[in-house]
Design an enzyme around this catalytic site. Structure first.
Site, short mmCIF file in Angstrom:
data_model
loop_
_atom_site.label_atom_id
_atom_site.label_comp_id
_atom_site.label_asym_id
_atom_site.label_seq_id
_atom_site.Cartn_x
_atom_site.Cartn_y
_atom_site.Cartn_z
N THR A 142 1.37 -4.59 4.20
CA THR A 142 1.14 -4.93 5.61
C THR A 142 0.48 -6.28 5.81
O THR A 142 0.61 -6.87 6.89
CB THR A 142 0.29 -3.85 6.30
OG1 THR A 142 -0.97 -3.73 5.62
CG2 THR A 142 1.00 -2.50 6.27
N THR A 184 0.82 -1.22 0.00
CA THR A 184 0.00 0.00 0.00
C THR A 184 0.85 1.26 0.00
O THR A 184 0.47 2.28 -0.59
CB THR A 184 -0.93 0.00 1.23
OG1 THR A 184 -1.79 -1.13 1.16
CG2 THR A 184 -1.77 1.26 1.30
#
Length: 329
Positions: free
Chosen positions: A85, A13
């Site tokens: 993540t 991200t």
């Protein structure tokens, strides 16, 4: 003299951009994101091609990244891994267990929102990671939301806030000061040989099975008997408790006698599988290893290496003790 840092940008991200299909990996982050931290540090970027959404990470990817570290360990003062993540804690734990006699920092970070998004957490996470590289702890760590965590025991705990990671048993090693610094006690150096990376078999077959009330022991037996599973993580209740179901115990015993490995861990984020309740005796008598404070990410790394390096139960138990996950007996 400036420290030289190897930056491995895997995707995630932190560098994504918006597209009609949703957020997708992008390379615009390269060089730009670390420019504010170039005082005293030189960054050499290695960009994965293609960039990877971390939910698609494989053992082969992790093996390749470890190979890059191994080939460059002598040329750099530290390593920064930019990672999505979703599986960051899995990669961090595998790196921590696979890198033996590490004498340089390997820091992993990412972000909950893209670097270019309004109020993104990426700048703080990068600042934390850079501070960790300057601190120079010779271990694998996760830098996130102004805190530095040891890889072992760390998990992703939120998708909603900037506090995306935690380490329920071992806590944070350090927290970023208002001056942008971290301070922490250095771990005891390892002295049993030079740096090396343990073998990883990208075809290792590890399976995790969470117990739920009313689960079917026959289903677990079918998985063990009819799939290529080489090692099983049993996510049991509380202190490692499970039903003493004869069919389940028999299936686990047969799997272990045929060379399989079974590690029993607690489902509880701050749980500890241990010989506390008699209810867990059946598992222990079947040859199931008690995982203590081991979380899912650490258990996955441990059993991946156990399968890849043909470790027996005694070796696995020794490593659990060395990691501080179970008490020495």
């Amino acid at each position: 003299m400036n420290k030289k840092i190897f930056v491995l940008y895997t995707g995630g991200t932190i560098g994504m951009k918006h597209s009609p299909q949703g957020l997708t990996p992008d390379t615009a982050l390269v060089h730009q994101a670390l420019q504010p931290f170039s005082d005293g540090l030189e960054f050499d970027w290695h960009v994965c091609n293609p960039l990877i959404d971390s939910s698609a990470v494989t053992l082969a990817d992790q093996q390749n990244w470890l190979g890059l570290i191994g080939r460059n360990i002598a040329r750099y003062d530290g390593f920064l891994i930019l990672h999505g993540t979703d599986t960051l804690a899995y990669t961090a734990n595998l790196f921590a267990l696979a890198c033996c006699n590490l004498d340089k920092p390997i820091v992993l970070t990412g972000s909950q929102w893209p670097y270019t998004a309004d109020n993104s957490d990426a700048p703080l996470n990068l600042a934390t990671a850079v501070a960790a590289l300057q601190l120079g702890l010779p271990q694998v760590t996760i830098a996130f939301n102004g805190k530095l965590y040891p890889a072992v025991g760390s998990s992703k705990v939120s998708t909603q806030t900037a506090a995306g990671f935690d380490n329920p048993h071992f806590g944070a090693l350090a927290e970023l000061s208002p001056e942008g610094r971290l301070s922490a006690a250095a771990p005891t150096p390892q002295t049993n040989g030079g740096f090396h990376i343990l073998t990883i078999n990208p075809q290792a077959k590890i399976f995790a099975y969470p117990l739920i009330p009313g689960f079917s022991a026959n289903h677990l037996a079918h998985i063990l008997n009819h799939t290529p599973t080489q090692a099983l993580i049993l996510q049991s209740y509380g202190h490692g408790n499970a039903p003493a179901d004869p069919a389940m115990i028999e299936a686990l015993g047969n799997f272990i006698r045929q060379g399989g490995r079974v590690l029993n861990i607690s489902q509880v984020p701050q749980g500890c599988a241990a010989a506390v309740y008699a209810q867990g005796n059946a598992l222990r008598h079947a040859g199931v290893i008690t995982g203590g404070k081991c979380n899912l990410e650490t258990a996955t790394a441990l059993l991946t290496l156990a399968v890849s390096n043909d470790w027996d139960n005694h070796t696995i138990c020794q490593i659990l003790q060395q990691l501080g996950l179970v008490e020495a007996v």
